[in-house]
Write a protein that holds these residues in place. Structure first.
Motif: not given
Length: 357
Positions: A69-80, A136-143, A224-228
């Protein structure tokens, strides 16, 4: 059909009324009942998963995802996101280490068991639960973490009969033995999707096709391909295609008959990492691994973390060393269990997948 019937009674009636059912149908019914009616984990249950062995497992996965996450821009809207999170132990340990890296994601679990949902909410009160990936949420990166998730999904089994492949089915041979079922070749010939490795298979050879697992893998990878984001998949399995019957049952920490008392033991099969990896590639993701769980954890620093814990609690040093060996040693979980990562093409790849180590 009466809700008061046991699962054995329901399946027996279904078979006697409509004929044999597929192994996939039997496995789905059995595991839905099994996970929906108990907490199967720990010494008092039927099996123990890696997060229950030691906090190190979840901590290292949390650090791995935080690093990505940090090396990919630290986007605040990420989900676990965790699929089949058990008691929530892995997530609790992972989220604690993520917070130390300034990552405090919202938490979403894909979990269908009411009893396990209760255990998870006790550890992580703000968790959001979903019946499937679709929720699952439709927007925001998924970890995403999936530890021992794919192995419990139903698989289709084919069996070689002469020059044909037929679906393997489940029958109830003796009405006086209510809880005893059996598997046999069905009558329907299967002609499609037979891999080359099975072309000259011997009589009675079993070929497993994880249709449900493949569909879920593709759906997750497409999100993941769509949301990061990225996913860490850990399970016991192999790099297919291959032949062989891997269906097994575990009850009271021992192997059991998978066709005795459906819904009273944990039914699993070995995961074909090649197949689920190909689903991720089809969705446009990068795929790293699989590597052995031991390799993965050592590259993430399990040896260093074990030493830290032992110094902090000398009285537990032997316990910590035993846990490290159980998780990472080749003669324990280190080789049989494998780890794979799926990563959005614009995201950094996670550590732990260097085959040279």
């Amino acid at each position: 059909m009466s809700a008061d019937l046991t699962l054995s009674e329901r399946l027996a009636r279904q078979i006697h009324a409509g004929g044999p059912i597929s192994v996939a149908h039997y496995m789905a019914e059995a595991n839905q009942h099994y996970y929906g009616t108990r907490d199967p984990l720990g010494a008092a249950g039927d099996f123990t998963t890696a997060p229950e062995i030691s906090q190190m497992f979840g901590e290292l996965i949390g650090l791995c995802l935080a690093d990505v996450w940090m090396r990919s821009g630290s986007r605040p809207e990420a989900f676990y996101v965790e699929l089949g999170p058990g008691r929530g132990t892995l997530a609790s340990d992972a989220l604690r280490t993520m917070a130390g890296a300034t990552l405090v994601p919202r938490v979403h679990f894909v979990e269908t068991s009411p009893s396990l949902r209760g255990r998870q909410r006790a550890l992580i009160p703000n968790v959001f639960h979903h019946e499937s990936i679709a929720g699952l949420p439709q927007q925001g990166p998924l970890l995403v973490v999936a530890n021992e998730f794919f192995d419990a999904l139903p698989v289709r089994q084919l069996v070689r009969v002469g020059q044909e492949w037929r679906e393997r089915v489940v029958v109830h041979p003796d009405p006086d033995q209510l809880h005893q079922f059996a598997a046999m070749p069905g009558y329907r010939r299967i002609e499609s999707d037979i891999p080359a490795v099975a072309a000259d298979a011997a009589e009675g050879t079993i070929l497993e096709t994880p249709l449900v697992g493949a569909a879920i893998a593709l759906e997750l990878a497409q999100r993941i391909a769509r949301q990061g984001g990225a996913a860490i998949i850990i399970d016991y399995g192999y790099e297919g295609p291959a032949v062989g019957d891997t269906l097994q049952a575990v009850k009271d920490h021992q192997f059991a008959d998978p066709f005795l008392e459906p819904g009273e033991s944990d039914l699993t099969t070995h995961v074909d990492f090649t197949l689920i990896g190909n689903m991720a590639r089809q969705a446009g993701l990068r795929v790293l691994g699989p590597v052995g769980q031991g390799t993965f954890l050592r590259q993430l620093g399990i040896d260093v973390r074990a030493d830290q814990l032992a110094r902090a609690s000398p009285a537990r040093a032997t316990e910590i060393e035993t846990a490290r060996n159980r998780l990472a040693a080749d003669d324990a979980m280190g080789t049989l269990f494998k780890a794979m990562a799926w990563v959005h093409p614009d995201w950094a790849g996670p550590a732990g997948f260097d085959h040279s180590s």
